[in-house]
Design a protein around this motif. Sequence first.
Motif, PDB file in Angstrom:
ATOM      1  N   LYS A  91       1.075   4.204  -2.882  1.00  0.00           N
ATOM      2  CA  LYS A  91       0.916   5.623  -2.553  1.00  0.00           C
ATOM      3  C   LYS A  91       2.137   6.441  -2.982  1.00  0.00           C
ATOM      4  O   LYS A  91       1.988   7.575  -3.438  1.00  0.00           O
ATOM      5  CB  LYS A  91       0.626   5.791  -1.068  1.00  0.00           C
TER       6      LYS A  91
ATOM      7  N   ARG B 129       1.824   6.923  -6.633  1.00  0.00           N
ATOM      8  CA  ARG B 129       0.795   7.953  -6.845  1.00  0.00           C
ATOM      9  C   ARG B 129       1.362   9.349  -6.615  1.00  0.00           C
ATOM     10  O   ARG B 129       1.123  10.266  -7.392  1.00  0.00           O
ATOM     11  CB  ARG B 129      -0.374   7.693  -5.890  1.00  0.00           C
ATOM     12  N   ASP B 130       2.145   9.505  -5.541  1.00  0.00           N
ATOM     13  CA  ASP B 130       2.705  10.823  -5.225  1.00  0.00           C
ATOM     14  C   ASP B 130       3.669  11.295  -6.318  1.00  0.00           C
ATOM     15  O   ASP B 130       3.676  12.477  -6.677  1.00  0.00           O
ATOM     16  CB  ASP B 130       3.422  10.791  -3.878  1.00  0.00           C
TER      17      ASP B 130
ATOM     18  N   SER C 252      -5.975   5.699   5.533  1.00  0.00           N
ATOM     19  CA  SER C 252      -4.926   6.533   4.931  1.00  0.00           C
ATOM     20  C   SER C 252      -5.061   6.698   3.421  1.00  0.00           C
ATOM     21  O   SER C 252      -4.285   7.426   2.814  1.00  0.00           O
ATOM     22  CB  SER C 252      -3.548   5.942   5.256  1.00  0.00           C
ATOM     23  N   VAL C 253      -6.037   6.028   2.829  1.00  0.00           N
ATOM     24  CA  VAL C 253      -6.218   6.087   1.383  1.00  0.00           C
ATOM     25  C   VAL C 253      -7.522   6.821   1.074  1.00  0.00           C
ATOM     26  O   VAL C 253      -8.556   6.538   1.665  1.00  0.00           O
ATOM     27  CB  VAL C 253      -6.252   4.658   0.775  1.00  0.00           C
ATOM     28  N   GLU C 254      -7.440   7.771   0.148  1.00  0.00           N
ATOM     29  CA  GLU C 254      -8.633   8.511  -0.265  1.00  0.00           C
ATOM     30  C   GLU C 254      -9.561   7.612  -1.066  1.00  0.00           C
ATOM     31  O   GLU C 254      -9.115   6.871  -1.934  1.00  0.00           O
ATOM     32  CB  GLU C 254      -8.248   9.709  -1.140  1.00  0.00           C
TER      33      GLU C 254
ATOM     34  N   ALA D 205      -4.851   1.614  -4.473  1.00  0.00           N
ATOM     35  CA  ALA D 205      -4.438   1.635  -3.068  1.00  0.00           C
ATOM     36  C   ALA D 205      -5.616   1.302  -2.162  1.00  0.00           C
ATOM     37  O   ALA D 205      -5.475   0.522  -1.203  1.00  0.00           O
ATOM     38  CB  ALA D 205      -3.848   2.996  -2.707  1.00  0.00           C
TER      39      ALA D 205
ATOM     40  N   ILE E 298       0.838  -1.208   0.000  1.00  0.00           N
ATOM     41  CA  ILE E 298       0.000   0.000   0.000  1.00  0.00           C
ATOM     42  C   ILE E 298       0.870   1.253   0.000  1.00  0.00           C
ATOM     43  O   ILE E 298       0.623   2.203  -0.750  1.00  0.00           O
ATOM     44  CB  ILE E 298      -0.969  -0.017   1.196  1.00  0.00           C
ATOM     45  N   THR E 299       1.922   1.255   0.794  1.00  0.00           N
ATOM     46  CA  THR E 299       2.831   2.405   0.858  1.00  0.00           C
ATOM     47  C   THR E 299       3.508   2.638  -0.492  1.00  0.00           C
ATOM     48  O   THR E 299       3.672   3.786  -0.921  1.00  0.00           O
ATOM     49  CB  THR E 299       3.881   2.203   1.968  1.00  0.00           C
TER      50      THR E 299
ATOM     51  N   GLU F 226      -4.955   5.737  -6.770  1.00  0.00           N
ATOM     52  CA  GLU F 226      -5.794   5.932  -5.574  1.00  0.00           C
ATOM     53  C   GLU F 226      -6.769   4.765  -5.440  1.00  0.00           C
ATOM     54  O   GLU F 226      -6.930   4.197  -4.363  1.00  0.00           O
ATOM     55  CB  GLU F 226      -6.584   7.241  -5.658  1.00  0.00           C
TER      56      GLU F 226
END
Length: 176
Positions: A83, A86-87, A128-130, A105, A79-80, A102
């Motif tokens: 993310k 994604r960032d 922690s995920v949108e 995740a 998951i990290t 998103e």
Amino acid sequence: AQVAAERVVQLVGDKATATVCKLLGDVLFLSARVNDPSAGKDFKVMLEQRKMAPTGAVRAYERAVSVKRDQPARWRDLITSIKLERDIDRLRGDVESVKMLEAKALETALEYLKCDPGDPHAWLAVASVEDVSIASEDLRLERRKTALSRAVALNPTFADAWCALGRIYLSKGDVA
């Protein structure tokens, strides 16, 4: 380190254990977080170089999870890494990829939660995920608050979940 880890996975092939895949994912994840001095001050070149590492880390962690699904740390690493990818795409301006990552995740966090609903880290991962499918910011915050409340109910000393929950209350002006 990255070349060595990739070579080990190549040599072992389909017999690569979840631990070997996790090792490769760890190396790739770390390399994505480090600025390569060869890029100089060209931010665009640096982002393009960094894009490949988290993508590889995601693939390695996905393989580690598929080999052994009951390892919470592997889920969290996956998951990290999603993310992080994604960032980097957000910095690159790739809006479509950001939306896709998103969703990926969130899907991965929910899968982790299905595997171990008693793990407070799984609830923190979900929070922690949108969830881009929820249009209302208030509903998204309520979903996150519910997940974090579950995490702290499962582990009352879970500082990360308490901090995240506190930030939600502060953002709403609730300081009592």
